[in-house]
Design an enzyme around this catalytic site. Structure first.
Site, PDB file in Angstrom:
ATOM      1  N   ASP A 141      -1.921  -7.204   7.467  1.00  0.00           N
ATOM      2  CA  ASP A 141      -3.347  -6.991   7.225  1.00  0.00           C
ATOM      3  C   ASP A 141      -3.686  -7.522   5.832  1.00  0.00           C
ATOM      4  O   ASP A 141      -3.074  -8.475   5.383  1.00  0.00           O
ATOM      5  CB  ASP A 141      -3.716  -5.517   7.421  1.00  0.00           C
ATOM      6  CG  ASP A 141      -3.114  -4.596   6.373  1.00  0.00           C
ATOM      7  OD1 ASP A 141      -1.972  -4.839   5.946  1.00  0.00           O
ATOM      8  OD2 ASP A 141      -3.779  -3.617   5.978  1.00  0.00           O
TER       9      ASP A 141
ATOM     10  N   GLY B 142       0.232  -5.059   0.713  1.00  0.00           N
ATOM     11  CA  GLY B 142      -0.996  -4.925  -0.068  1.00  0.00           C
ATOM     12  C   GLY B 142      -1.007  -5.770  -1.322  1.00  0.00           C
ATOM     13  O   GLY B 142      -2.075  -6.147  -1.814  1.00  0.00           O
TER      14      GLY B 142
ATOM     15  N   GLY C  92       0.821  -1.196   0.000  1.00  0.00           N
ATOM     16  CA  GLY C  92       0.000   0.000   0.000  1.00  0.00           C
ATOM     17  C   GLY C  92       0.857   1.248   0.000  1.00  0.00           C
ATOM     18  O   GLY C  92       2.084   1.191   0.141  1.00  0.00           O
TER      19      GLY C  92
ATOM     20  N   GLU D  34       5.183  -5.973   7.590  1.00  0.00           N
ATOM     21  CA  GLU D  34       4.626  -4.839   8.339  1.00  0.00           C
ATOM     22  C   GLU D  34       5.309  -4.576   9.673  1.00  0.00           C
ATOM     23  O   GLU D  34       5.397  -3.422  10.114  1.00  0.00           O
ATOM     24  CB  GLU D  34       3.122  -5.056   8.546  1.00  0.00           C
ATOM     25  CG  GLU D  34       2.280  -4.856   7.303  1.00  0.00           C
ATOM     26  CD  GLU D  34       2.299  -6.047   6.362  1.00  0.00           C
ATOM     27  OE1 GLU D  34       1.728  -5.939   5.261  1.00  0.00           O
ATOM     28  OE2 GLU D  34       2.885  -7.100   6.722  1.00  0.00           O
TER      29      GLU D  34
END
Length: 354
Positions: free
Chosen positions: A150, A119, A70, A142
Site C-alpha cells: 500500500d 510505510g 507502519g 507486506e
C-alpha cells in the site's frame, strides 16, 4: 527554530530555508504511528505557504534506517479488538501524507538511508528527490504478513521495468541502492559519509541552487543491479497469469534465485499473493497516485475487516514470532474463484478522501 514533539516522535526544525523533519523513534527503526503521521502533515501544511522554507528534508534518527514501516503491532491490536474505525483513521492519514509529499509545491528531499520498507516507501518513494546510500535496504514486504502493498507502493511497482514490480510485490524481496534506482524507487546514490555535507549544501544553496543539482554534487554511480541481471527469469515467470503458474514457471528455470523465489512464494498467504498480483497489474492502468491510493485503501480495509490471514501473519512474525503462520485457505487451489472480484469490490465504511 526547533520544536520537539515527544508525543509524536518527530523532530521539526526550520533553518536557513530548509524545513527539516526527522522521524525520532530509532528503537523501532522509526516505525510510523498516527501521531507521527499527523505531525508530518501539520509541519508540511505550515511550510507550504512559508516564504522562509525553500525545500523540505526528511530523514530518520538512529543508524538503522529511515523507517521500517507502519505500526503493524498497533494495527494488530485494532483488528483483534474489532476497531475498524481506528484502522481507517490511520490509513486515511497516512495516505493523505503520501499524496501530500507527491504533490508538494516545494522540493521534498528524502534520505532513505538504511532500512526503508512499507510505510517508509510511502514517505521516500513519492518525494521529488529520493536519495539512497550504500546502507539502504528497501522493500514492500507486506505479503509476508498476509497483507498487500500500500502507501502508493503498487503505483511504484506497476511502473518498475518489465515484471520486476510483480516480483518485488509478491516476494517482498529487498533492494539495495542499485536495485532501488533501477526499479524506480530512488533517484540518487549518495555515500553515507557525504550526507552531512549534502545537508549543509542544501542549507547554503550557493551554486548550484536546486535540490537535484546539489544532490548531484555528491552523487555516486551505483554498482550493477541484481534485479537488472535477473530480468530474464523474472520477466518470464512473473508474466504468467496466475500465482500458481508463476511458481510453475519459476520451477522450470535453471537459475538458483528463481527456485528460491518459488520457495518463498510457497510459504506466503495464497490470498495475499493473489490479490497483490491483481493490484500491481491494475495499478498500471490507473491515471495517478491518488487513484492507486484509493484502490489500495479499499484492499487494506478488506484485509483488515474480512481476512484472517492479516492478524495471523502479524501474530506469526511479530507477536509470537514463531514464523509459522496458518493461512486460510492454506493453498492456492482452495481459493474462492471470486476472491479478486470480492476484494476489489469492497467499499470501506469511511471513504478515503472524504
Amino acid at each position: 527554530m526547533s520544536r520537539p514533539d515527544s508525543e509524536s516522535r518527530v523532530r521539526v526544525q526550520r533553518r536557513d530555508g530548509v524545513g527539516h523533519l526527522t522521524l525520532d523513534r530509532p528503537r523501532a527503526i522509526n516505525a510510523l504511528d498516527l501521531g507521527m503521521v499527523e505531525a508530518l502533515i501539520a509541519a508540511l501544511d505550515v511550510w507550504r505557504e512559508d516564504p522562509d522554507v525553500a525545500l523540505v528534508l526528511l530523514d530518520g534518527a538512529g543508524d538503522r534506517g529511515l523507517c521500517a514501516g507502519g505500526d503493524v503491532l498497533g494495527l494488530y491490536d485494532q483488528i483483534v479488538a474489532g476497531r475498524p474505525e481506528d484502522t481507517a483513521l490511520f490509513f486515511r492519514a497516512e495516505y493523505a501524507l503520501n499524496a501530500m509529499i507527491a504533490e508538494y509545491p516545494k522540493p521534498v528531499v528524502v534520505l532513505a538511508d538504511g532500512i526503508t520498507m512499507g510505510g517508509g516507501i510511502g514517505l521516500a518513494g513519492h518525494a521529488a528527490v529520493r536519495i539512497v546510500t550504500e546502507r539502504s535496504r528497501l522493500a514492500m514486504p507486506e505479503t509476508r504478513i498476509g497483507f498487500t502493498p500500500d502507501v502508493g507502493g503498487t503505483w511504484l511497482l506497476g511502473r518498475a521495468p518489465g515484471r520486476v514490480g510483480e516480483y518485488l510485490g509478491l516476494t517482498g524481496a529487498t533492494m539495495d541502492a542499485a536495485d532501488a534506482i533501477y526499479a524506480g524507487f530512488a533517484d540518487h546514490l549518495v555515500p553515507a559519509e557525504h550526507l552531512p555535507e549534502l545537508h549543509h549544501a542544501l542549507q547554503t544553496r550557493a551554486d548550484p541552487q536546486t535540490a537535484t543539482e546539489l544532490t548531484l554534487l555528491f552523487d555516486a554511480t551505483p554498482g550493477p543491479s541484481r534485479l537488472e541481471s535477473d530480468r530474464p527469469w523474472i520477466d518470464d515467470a512473473f508474466a504468467a497469469e496466475t500465482v500458481a503458474e508463476i511458481i510453475t514457471r519459476l520451477r522450470s528455470r535453471p537459475e538458483q534465485r528463481a527456485a528460491e523465489a518459488a520457495d518463498e512464494l510457497e510459504t506466503l498467504s495464497p490470498t495475499a499473493l493473489t490479490v497483490t498480483l491483481a493490484a500491481v497489474r491494475r495499478a498500471r492502468t490507473l491515471p495517478d497516485l491518488r487513484a492507486a491510493l484509493a484502490q489500495e485503501y479499499g484492499l487494506v480495509m478488506w484485509f483488515a475487516q474480512t481476512q484472517p490471514d492479516l492478524p495471523e501473519g502479524i501474530r506469526a512474525q511479530l507477536v509470537d514470532k514463531d514464523r509459522s503462520p496458518s493461512w486460510h485457505p492454506a493453498s492456492l487451489a482452495e481459493l474462492d474463484p471470486r476472491l479478486v472480484d470480492d476484494a476489489f469490490a469492497f467499499e470501506p465504511g469511511i471513504p478515503l478522501w472524504g
